[in-house]
Motif scaffolding. Structure first.
Motif, mmCIF file in Angstrom:
data_model
loop_
_atom_site.group_PDB
_atom_site.id
_atom_site.type_symbol
_atom_site.label_atom_id
_atom_site.label_comp_id
_atom_site.label_asym_id
_atom_site.label_seq_id
_atom_site.Cartn_x
_atom_site.Cartn_y
_atom_site.Cartn_z
ATOM 1 N N GLU A 113 -48.971 26.933 -118.311
ATOM 2 C CA GLU A 113 -49.420 28.438 -117.807
ATOM 3 C C GLU A 113 -49.101 28.767 -116.521
ATOM 4 O O GLU A 113 -48.683 29.573 -116.095
ATOM 5 C CB GLU A 113 -50.885 28.825 -118.620
ATOM 6 N N GLU A 114 -49.584 27.733 -115.601
ATOM 7 C CA GLU A 114 -49.650 28.054 -114.223
ATOM 8 C C GLU A 114 -47.964 27.956 -113.809
ATOM 9 O O GLU A 114 -47.740 28.587 -112.969
ATOM 10 C CB GLU A 114 -50.352 26.900 -113.759
ATOM 11 N N LEU A 115 -47.303 26.912 -114.363
ATOM 12 C CA LEU A 115 -46.057 26.790 -113.781
ATOM 13 C C LEU A 115 -45.150 28.206 -114.406
ATOM 14 O O LEU A 115 -44.650 28.562 -113.515
ATOM 15 C CB LEU A 115 -45.431 25.364 -114.800
ATOM 16 N N ILE A 116 -45.471 28.671 -115.484
ATOM 17 C CA ILE A 116 -44.804 29.908 -115.748
ATOM 18 C C ILE A 116 -45.031 30.922 -114.930
ATOM 19 O O ILE A 116 -44.494 31.836 -114.486
ATOM 20 C CB ILE A 116 -45.028 30.014 -117.568
ATOM 21 N N ARG A 117 -46.387 31.119 -114.613
ATOM 22 C CA ARG A 117 -47.006 32.114 -113.879
ATOM 23 C C ARG A 117 -46.429 31.898 -112.359
ATOM 24 O O ARG A 117 -45.996 33.027 -111.755
ATOM 25 C CB ARG A 117 -48.669 31.980 -113.735
ATOM 26 N N ALA A 118 -46.360 30.731 -112.035
ATOM 27 C CA ALA A 118 -45.779 30.586 -110.617
ATOM 28 C C ALA A 118 -44.193 31.070 -110.520
ATOM 29 O O ALA A 118 -43.872 31.832 -109.709
ATOM 30 C CB ALA A 118 -45.783 29.178 -110.195
ATOM 31 N N ILE A 119 -43.444 30.751 -111.636
ATOM 32 C CA ILE A 119 -42.118 31.191 -111.547
ATOM 33 C C ILE A 119 -41.949 32.977 -111.680
ATOM 34 O O ILE A 119 -41.268 33.302 -110.877
ATOM 35 C CB ILE A 119 -41.470 30.657 -112.590
ATOM 36 N N LYS A 120 -42.714 33.534 -112.402
ATOM 37 C CA LYS A 120 -42.819 34.842 -112.571
ATOM 38 C C LYS A 120 -43.068 35.438 -111.360
ATOM 39 O O LYS A 120 -42.699 36.672 -110.863
ATOM 40 C CB LYS A 120 -43.465 35.079 -113.976
ATOM 41 N N ALA A 121 -44.240 34.889 -110.644
ATOM 42 C CA ALA A 121 -44.785 35.331 -109.422
ATOM 43 C C ALA A 121 -43.529 35.379 -108.363
ATOM 44 O O ALA A 121 -43.442 36.291 -107.622
ATOM 45 C CB ALA A 121 -45.948 34.846 -108.898
ATOM 46 N N ILE A 122 -43.125 34.389 -108.232
ATOM 47 C CA ILE A 122 -41.817 33.888 -107.220
ATOM 48 C C ILE A 122 -40.774 34.912 -107.470
ATOM 49 O O ILE A 122 -40.016 35.528 -106.565
ATOM 50 C CB ILE A 122 -41.618 32.941 -106.864
ATOM 51 N N TYR A 123 -40.380 35.162 -108.826
ATOM 52 C CA TYR A 123 -39.210 35.783 -109.104
ATOM 53 C C TYR A 123 -39.572 37.345 -108.707
ATOM 54 O O TYR A 123 -38.443 37.938 -108.468
ATOM 55 C CB TYR A 123 -38.790 35.817 -110.621
ATOM 56 N N SER A 124 -40.685 37.792 -108.807
ATOM 57 C CA SER A 124 -40.987 39.151 -108.521
ATOM 58 C C SER A 124 -41.159 39.571 -107.134
ATOM 59 O O SER A 124 -41.667 40.584 -106.645
ATOM 60 C CB SER A 124 -42.460 39.444 -109.256
ATOM 61 N N GLY A 125 -40.919 38.399 -106.441
ATOM 62 C CA GLY A 125 -40.845 38.721 -104.880
ATOM 63 C C GLY A 125 -42.116 37.924 -104.127
ATOM 64 O O GLY A 125 -42.392 38.400 -102.792
ATOM 65 N N GLY A 126 -43.016 37.539 -104.827
ATOM 66 C CA GLY A 126 -44.256 37.031 -104.174
ATOM 67 C C GLY A 126 -44.125 35.438 -104.003
ATOM 68 O O GLY A 126 -43.006 35.011 -103.734
ATOM 69 N N ARG A 127 -45.317 34.734 -103.556
ATOM 70 C CA ARG A 127 -45.365 33.459 -103.428
ATOM 71 C C ARG A 127 -46.389 32.850 -104.273
ATOM 72 O O ARG A 127 -47.278 33.450 -104.972
ATOM 73 C CB ARG A 127 -45.903 33.371 -101.902
ATOM 74 N N TYR A 128 -46.155 31.809 -104.430
ATOM 75 C CA TYR A 128 -47.311 31.082 -105.232
ATOM 76 C C TYR A 128 -47.626 29.456 -104.650
ATOM 77 O O TYR A 128 -46.685 28.705 -104.636
ATOM 78 C CB TYR A 128 -47.014 30.771 -106.733
ATOM 79 N N LEU A 129 -49.061 29.236 -104.590
ATOM 80 C CA LEU A 129 -49.414 27.967 -104.094
ATOM 81 C C LEU A 129 -50.506 27.460 -105.098
ATOM 82 O O LEU A 129 -51.312 28.696 -105.659
ATOM 83 C CB LEU A 129 -50.085 28.007 -102.883
ATOM 84 N N SER A 130 -50.557 26.301 -105.759
ATOM 85 C CA SER A 130 -51.317 25.933 -106.695
ATOM 86 C C SER A 130 -52.603 26.025 -105.687
ATOM 87 O O SER A 130 -52.620 25.576 -104.877
ATOM 88 C CB SER A 130 -51.064 24.527 -107.130
ATOM 89 N N PRO A 131 -53.825 25.869 -106.714
ATOM 90 C CA PRO A 131 -54.852 26.122 -105.975
ATOM 91 C C PRO A 131 -55.319 24.747 -105.062
ATOM 92 O O PRO A 131 -55.844 24.890 -103.818
ATOM 93 C CB PRO A 131 -56.264 26.002 -106.946
ATOM 94 N N GLU A 132 -54.890 23.726 -105.716
ATOM 95 C CA GLU A 132 -54.992 22.262 -104.625
ATOM 96 C C GLU A 132 -54.173 22.449 -103.570
ATOM 97 O O GLU A 132 -54.521 22.164 -102.396
ATOM 98 C CB GLU A 132 -54.875 21.155 -105.604
ATOM 99 N N ALA A 133 -52.916 22.800 -103.493
ATOM 100 C CA ALA A 133 -51.936 22.880 -102.722
ATOM 101 C C ALA A 133 -52.558 23.933 -101.363
ATOM 102 O O ALA A 133 -52.578 23.733 -100.280
ATOM 103 C CB ALA A 133 -50.548 23.339 -102.939
ATOM 104 N N GLU A 134 -52.945 25.227 -101.900
ATOM 105 C CA GLU A 134 -53.556 26.087 -101.319
ATOM 106 C C GLU A 134 -54.884 25.515 -100.419
ATOM 107 O O GLU A 134 -54.989 25.790 -99.071
ATOM 108 C CB GLU A 134 -54.070 27.428 -101.925
ATOM 109 N N ARG A 135 -55.622 24.799 -100.952
ATOM 110 C CA ARG A 135 -56.730 24.010 -100.226
ATOM 111 C C ARG A 135 -56.417 23.151 -99.011
ATOM 112 O O ARG A 135 -56.795 23.086 -97.951
ATOM 113 C CB ARG A 135 -57.919 23.541 -101.106
ATOM 114 N N ARG A 136 -55.349 22.484 -99.388
ATOM 115 C CA ARG A 136 -54.849 21.522 -98.401
ATOM 116 C C ARG A 136 -54.233 21.967 -97.381
ATOM 117 O O ARG A 136 -54.260 21.666 -96.322
ATOM 118 C CB ARG A 136 -53.752 20.519 -99.191
#
Length: 209
Positions: A113-136
């Motif tokens: 679900e998160e992987l699919i959400r990331a692809i769709k967000a970036i395709y729509s012009g956004g950015r996406y960081l997994s919660p752990e990556a964002e914390r890091r």
């Protein structure tokens, strides 16, 4: 109304990982795999050929790394949308990937679900960081960036070499090597060599091969 097809290029040096990714992406009918590459050079060639909407790029690969391949693709195709997909979550890994121009950073262990959400967000012009990556990334301190020479010295430190041995390898005196070590400890906020190596591994500055 017919949904747009999102064309995706998969780049990973492990065949089984690519199989797993394809199985996840097959859950979405609007996703289409345009090609697969097992290294950075292949990724660049396939991108030129297909110019996909999304490229899922492994961070570490033999030869041309994911970061190098991302930089090469973006140099030719500035609007390319690239997601760094990796097992590494050190803040330096995240910082290096995003600094190159990647639009997202997702860990391989995330759910479908998160992987699919990331692809769709970036395709729509956004950015996406997994919660752990964002914390890091929030933990990253730009002021701690090491120079190329300091990274080289750090690698020798990780192998247990002393100042004289390091100096012999990089072509300087043991006193100059000691100066580099001192700077490394200061930048990493480490009390000694052992802590410096431990911190660099935790943050993704060094990786154990």
């Amino acid at each position: 109304m017919k949904k747009e097809i999102i064309r995706i290029l998969l780049v990973d040096d492990h065949h089984m990982v690519r199989i797993g990714l394809k199985a996840i992406l097959a859950l979405e009918p609007e996703f289409s795999i345009t090609g697969e590459a097992e290294d950075g050079k292949g990724a660049l060639e396939l991108f030129r050929k297909h110019q996909p909407d999304i490229t899922m790029m492994d961070l570490r690969m033999p030869g041309m790394s994911g970061v190098e391949a991302t930089a090469a693709i973006l140099k030719e195709f500035p609007s390319a949308k690239i997601i760094m997909l990796t097992t590494y979550d050190g803040d330096e890994d995240v910082y290096r990937g995003l600094k190159t121009g990647a639009k997202g950073y997702v860990l391989k262990r995330v759910g479908s679900e998160e992987l699919i959400r990331a692809i769709k967000a970036i395709y729509s012009g956004g950015r996406y960081l997994s919660p752990e990556a964002e914390r890091r990334l929030a933990e990253h301190s730009e002021g701690s960036d090491l120079t190329g020479r300091e990274l080289e010295v750090l690698q020798y430190m990780a192998k247990g070499l002393n100042n004289k041995e390091i100096g012999d390898l990089i072509g300087c005196t043991r006193f100059t090597a000691k100066f580099h070590v001192k700077n490394i400890l200061q930048k990493l906020g480490a009390a000694d060599r052992t802590e410096a190596v431990a911190v660099s591994l935790q943050r993704g500055i060094l990786h154990l091969n």
